[in-house]
Design a protein around this motif. Structure first.
Motif, PDB file in Angstrom:
ATOM      1  N   GLY A  46      35.924 -38.666 -41.426  1.00 39.01           N
ATOM      2  CA  GLY A  46      36.299 -39.933 -40.813  1.00 39.01           C
ATOM      3  C   GLY A  46      36.195 -39.992 -39.308  1.00 39.01           C
ATOM      4  O   GLY A  46      35.674 -39.099 -38.638  1.00 39.01           O
ATOM      5  N   GLY A  47      36.743 -41.080 -38.791  1.00 36.30           N
ATOM      6  CA  GLY A  47      36.779 -41.316 -37.357  1.00 36.30           C
ATOM      7  C   GLY A  47      38.046 -42.051 -36.991  1.00 36.30           C
ATOM      8  O   GLY A  47      38.759 -42.567 -37.858  1.00 36.30           O
ATOM      9  N   TRP A  57      43.057 -44.015 -38.221  1.00 37.96           N
ATOM     10  CA  TRP A  57      42.164 -42.979 -38.764  1.00 37.96           C
ATOM     11  C   TRP A  57      41.632 -43.463 -40.107  1.00 37.96           C
ATOM     12  O   TRP A  57      42.395 -43.767 -41.018  1.00 37.96           O
ATOM     13  N   PHE A  58      40.304 -43.542 -40.204  1.00 30.23           N
ATOM     14  CA  PHE A  58      39.618 -43.968 -41.425  1.00 30.23           C
ATOM     15  C   PHE A  58      38.836 -42.791 -41.997  1.00 30.23           C
ATOM     16  O   PHE A  58      38.259 -42.007 -41.245  1.00 30.23           O
ATOM     17  N   GLY A  59      38.778 -42.698 -43.320  1.00 33.26           N
ATOM     18  CA  GLY A  59      37.991 -41.629 -43.906  1.00 33.26           C
ATOM     19  C   GLY A  59      37.867 -41.746 -45.410  1.00 33.26           C
ATOM     20  O   GLY A  59      38.367 -42.687 -46.047  1.00 33.26           O
ATOM     21  N   GLU A  60      37.214 -40.743 -45.974  1.00 28.85           N
ATOM     22  CA  GLU A  60      36.873 -40.738 -47.394  1.00 28.85           C
ATOM     23  C   GLU A  60      38.064 -40.315 -48.260  1.00 28.85           C
ATOM     24  O   GLU A  60      38.736 -39.334 -47.977  1.00 28.85           O
ATOM     25  N   ASP A  61      38.289 -41.071 -49.335  1.00 33.29           N
ATOM     26  CA  ASP A  61      39.217 -40.722 -50.409  1.00 33.29           C
ATOM     27  C   ASP A  61      38.388 -40.803 -51.680  1.00 33.29           C
ATOM     28  O   ASP A  61      37.964 -41.889 -52.080  1.00 33.29           O
ATOM     29  N   TYR A  74      44.907 -44.949 -41.966  1.00 27.93           N
ATOM     30  CA  TYR A  74      46.219 -44.455 -41.558  1.00 27.93           C
ATOM     31  C   TYR A  74      46.408 -44.803 -40.081  1.00 27.93           C
ATOM     32  O   TYR A  74      45.427 -45.001 -39.359  1.00 27.93           O
ATOM     33  N   ARG A  75      47.677 -44.843 -39.655  1.00 24.66           N
ATOM     34  CA  ARG A  75      47.897 -45.053 -38.224  1.00 24.66           C
ATOM     35  C   ARG A  75      49.000 -44.121 -37.714  1.00 24.66           C
ATOM     36  O   ARG A  75      49.883 -43.694 -38.456  1.00 24.66           O
ATOM     37  N   SER A  76      48.920 -43.825 -36.415  1.00 26.55           N
ATOM     38  CA  SER A  76      49.855 -42.902 -35.780  1.00 26.55           C
ATOM     39  C   SER A  76      49.910 -43.194 -34.296  1.00 26.55           C
ATOM     40  O   SER A  76      48.921 -43.645 -33.708  1.00 26.55           O
ATOM     41  N   THR A  77      51.052 -42.917 -33.699  1.00 23.52           N
ATOM     42  CA  THR A  77      51.138 -42.975 -32.235  1.00 23.52           C
ATOM     43  C   THR A  77      50.940 -41.612 -31.604  1.00 23.52           C
ATOM     44  O   THR A  77      50.611 -41.514 -30.424  1.00 23.52           O
ATOM     45  N   ASP A  78      51.147 -40.536 -32.402  1.00 27.33           N
ATOM     46  CA  ASP A  78      51.172 -39.185 -31.821  1.00 27.33           C
ATOM     47  C   ASP A  78      50.129 -38.239 -32.411  1.00 27.33           C
ATOM     48  O   ASP A  78      50.075 -37.068 -32.046  1.00 27.33           O
ATOM     49  N   LEU A  79      49.305 -38.721 -33.340  1.00 28.47           N
ATOM     50  CA  LEU A  79      48.234 -37.960 -33.994  1.00 28.47           C
ATOM     51  C   LEU A  79      48.749 -36.890 -34.958  1.00 28.47           C
ATOM     52  O   LEU A  79      47.953 -36.114 -35.474  1.00 28.47           O
ATOM     53  N   LYS A  80      50.043 -36.903 -35.243  1.00 29.03           N
ATOM     54  CA  LYS A  80      50.577 -36.005 -36.269  1.00 29.03           C
ATOM     55  C   LYS A  80      51.228 -36.773 -37.413  1.00 29.03           C
ATOM     56  O   LYS A  80      51.002 -36.472 -38.573  1.00 29.03           O
ATOM     57  N   ASN A  81      52.053 -37.742 -37.059  1.00 33.00           N
ATOM     58  CA  ASN A  81      52.778 -38.507 -38.074  1.00 33.00           C
ATOM     59  C   ASN A  81      51.955 -39.728 -38.464  1.00 33.00           C
ATOM     60  O   ASN A  81      51.926 -40.733 -37.746  1.00 33.00           O
ATOM     61  N   SER A 138      36.010 -56.638 -40.905  1.00 37.78           N
ATOM     62  CA  SER A 138      37.370 -57.122 -41.134  1.00 37.78           C
ATOM     63  C   SER A 138      37.869 -57.835 -39.887  1.00 37.78           C
ATOM     64  O   SER A 138      37.478 -57.505 -38.763  1.00 37.78           O
ATOM     65  N   ASP A 139      38.792 -58.796 -40.106  1.00 39.12           N
ATOM     66  CA  ASP A 139      39.420 -59.483 -38.983  1.00 39.12           C
ATOM     67  C   ASP A 139      40.527 -58.653 -38.352  1.00 39.12           C
ATOM     68  O   ASP A 139      40.909 -58.899 -37.199  1.00 39.12           O
ATOM     69  N   THR A 140      41.079 -57.701 -39.115  1.00 39.92           N
ATOM     70  CA  THR A 140      42.158 -56.848 -38.619  1.00 39.92           C
ATOM     71  C   THR A 140      41.779 -55.394 -38.835  1.00 39.92           C
ATOM     72  O   THR A 140      41.018 -55.070 -39.757  1.00 39.92           O
ATOM     73  N   VAL A 141      42.329 -54.524 -38.016  1.00 35.82           N
ATOM     74  CA  VAL A 141      41.881 -53.133 -38.029  1.00 35.82           C
ATOM     75  C   VAL A 141      42.153 -52.460 -39.366  1.00 35.82           C
ATOM     76  O   VAL A 141      41.333 -51.657 -39.844  1.00 35.82           O
ATOM     77  N   ASP A 142      43.308 -52.766 -39.989  1.00 34.22           N
ATOM     78  CA  ASP A 142      43.640 -52.092 -41.237  1.00 34.22           C
ATOM     79  C   ASP A 142      43.713 -53.057 -42.420  1.00 34.22           C
ATOM     80  O   ASP A 142      44.387 -52.813 -43.406  1.00 34.22           O
ATOM     81  N   GLY A 143      42.982 -54.172 -42.302  1.00 41.06           N
ATOM     82  CA  GLY A 143      42.889 -55.114 -43.406  1.00 41.06           C
ATOM     83  C   GLY A 143      41.751 -54.767 -44.340  1.00 41.06           C
ATOM     84  O   GLY A 143      41.070 -53.750 -44.184  1.00 41.06           O
ATOM     85  N   THR A 144      41.511 -55.629 -45.324  1.00 40.92           N
ATOM     86  CA  THR A 144      40.406 -55.427 -46.258  1.00 40.92           C
ATOM     87  C   THR A 144      39.074 -55.653 -45.541  1.00 40.92           C
ATOM     88  O   THR A 144      38.881 -56.673 -44.866  1.00 40.92           O
TER      89      THR A 144
END
Length: 464
Positions: A46-47, A57-61, A74-81, A138-144
């Motif tokens: 992913g990237g 963070w987007f990637g393959e499932d 997925y989303r995070s403010t600290d790159l861990k959670n 998509s119109d939103t970052v984590d939308g369809t």
């Protein structure tokens, strides 16, 4: 009037509210990350894109047979959670996704259209004969994300492993492996980022490179790539240029001969109050150690730059990231062998396995990473023994000592007692000592725990 003012203040607070300030976090390398619900993060190949205060963070499932199931976000403010957001692309998104392989999804934001654009590599789910690029928006970052179709760039070039890049002037680019991965081509995208405008460069014709990651530092472009060895890790190389059209330098080795058991997925700039650092995101593919894509683990390492046109990458078992400051640092570790006094053989993970549950044995000392352990100090004077090859911890079980995901369990904590130049290792859980079963001197004899008795099969030499 007072109520009106309070309402305005509350509305203003809602408008300006954002994610909480992130604290520095430490990541353990060579592991499968988990999300905030405790589930495995499936963002392989992913990237990452930053939107507001969040990194997405987007990637393959994938399915068990490695075919496409979802692109996850997925989303995070600290790159861990990492908070799971949604399956942003599914098999229901288009008829051609019902039986497909979707690899290396990357998302970019188009400031002119306000759209988020996902590029990816698409195959038919049976073989690698299609070699097509694909696009969804998509119109939103984590939308369809709505499927736009798949194609070969400019109607003539194969397209496999890909990445995307938005330059400082807003121009979008896509890089993909072409001609059975023998070429790596750089394309300028159309203004809306959903199509190919032109071929910009084919700088390493015949180089047989894949897994590209393109980023810019100062006025220098860096292209980080992998050799083409399927799921197995290999020597990463990079090249530089001051223009995407070239001239580009020849490829130069970086890291060790296997990129520390990983393959390039992305390079993420982490910008903060102290400047910008660059984080290598790599996949340790599950297929390379007897699993599937969804068994894959992550290797994230800081990149350093000896000069403006060179980079280096070193192994650290742990990496600390401060997204507020924009700093990344690695935890250095000394790896040691454990040699049994009675047999002069080393504690060994058989066949260099990276799988959990594998029982340790003794074997002729050979210097392999499967015979090296980091004695990581934990609270109370105990140590975890983390394998250099697997990033898994030495764990006491009823009938064997195995390697397992590190969890801070007492069965993974050992006290050390030194006497006469030798050390005994006692499990915190049972109080028993690390022991070569039956005091055997043979290769592949099992390691167990047993009542501490001072036998030479419970005495070990630590060596580097």
């Amino acid at each position: 009037m007072i109520l009106f003012a309070l309402c305005l203040a509350f509305a203003g607070a809602l408008t300006t509210a954002g994610p909480a300030r992130a604290a520095a976090q430490t990541l353990t390398n060579g592991t499968q990350f988990t999300d905030t619900s405790g589930n495995g993060v499936h963002a392989h190949g992913g990237g990452v894109i930053k939107v507001g205060g969040y990194y997405y963070w987007f990637g393959e499932d994938r399915n068990a047979d490695n075919t496409f199931k979802y692109v996850d976000a997925y989303r995070s403010t600290d790159l861990k959670n990492w908070e799971f957001r949604s399956h942003v692309l599914t098999q229901a998104g288009a008829s051609e996704l019902a039986s497909a392989n979707i690899e290396r999804p990357k998302v970019m934001y188009n400031a002119s259209t306000g759209k988020f654009v996902m590029w990816m590599h698409k195959e038919n789910g049976t073989d690698y004969s299609e070699a097509r690029a694909a696009v969804a928006v998509s119109d939103t970052v984590d939308g369809t994300y709505t499927w736009q179709g798949s194609f070969q760039p400019l109607g003539q070039y194969m397209s496999r492993d890909i990445t995307v890049f938005v330059d400082t002037d807003g121009t979008g680019y896509m890089v993909s492996a072409a001609r059975e991965n023998y070429d790596l081509q750089i394309y300028r995208l159309t203004a809306d980022y959903t199509g190919i405008d032109s071929l910009v460069a084919d700088p390493w014709h015949g180089g047989h490179r894949e897994a590209p990651a393109l980023f810019k530092r100062g006025g220098v472009y860096f292209m980080l790539t992998s050799g083409a060895t399927g799921w197995n890790p290999n020597q990463q190389q990079y090249a530089t240029a001051t223009s995407l059209a070239g001239p580009w330098t020849a490829m130069t080795n970086v890291g060790d001969s296997t990129a520390y058991g990983s393959q390039t997925a992305y390079v993420l700039p982490v910008q903060g109050t102290s400047g910008t650092s660059y984080l290598y995101l790599g996949d340790r593919w599950g297929n390379s150690f007897g699993g599937s894509v969804n068994d894959s683990r992550y290797v994230w390492l800081p990149l350093t730059f000896p000069t403006s046109t060179s980079l280096s990458m070193s192994w650290y078992p742990e990496v600390t990231v401060d997204t507020v400051a924009g700093t990344i640092s690695g935890t250095s570790a000394t790896y040691e062998t454990l040699t049994a006094r009675h047999s002069a053989k080393c504690a060994d993970v058989p066949s260099q396995s990276l799988l959990t549950g594998v029982a340790l044995t003794q074997y002729t000392c050979n210097g392999g990473n499967n015979q090296k352990f980091w004695f990581k100090s934990v609270a109370g004077g105990y140590y975890e023994l983390m394998g250099r090859g697997s990033s898994l911890c030495l764990t006491e079980n009823v009938t064997a000592v195995t390697q397992e995901n590190c969890t801070a369990a007492t069965s993974q904590q050992w006290s050390l007692t030194t006497s006469g130049g030798y050390v005994s290792l006692k499990s915190r859980a049972s109080g028993e000592c690390l022991d070569v079963s039956g005091a055997s001197t043979a290769n592949s004899a099992a390691l167990i725990t047993y009542t501490c008795n001072g036998g030479t099969n419970q005495q070990w030499t630590r060596g580097t």
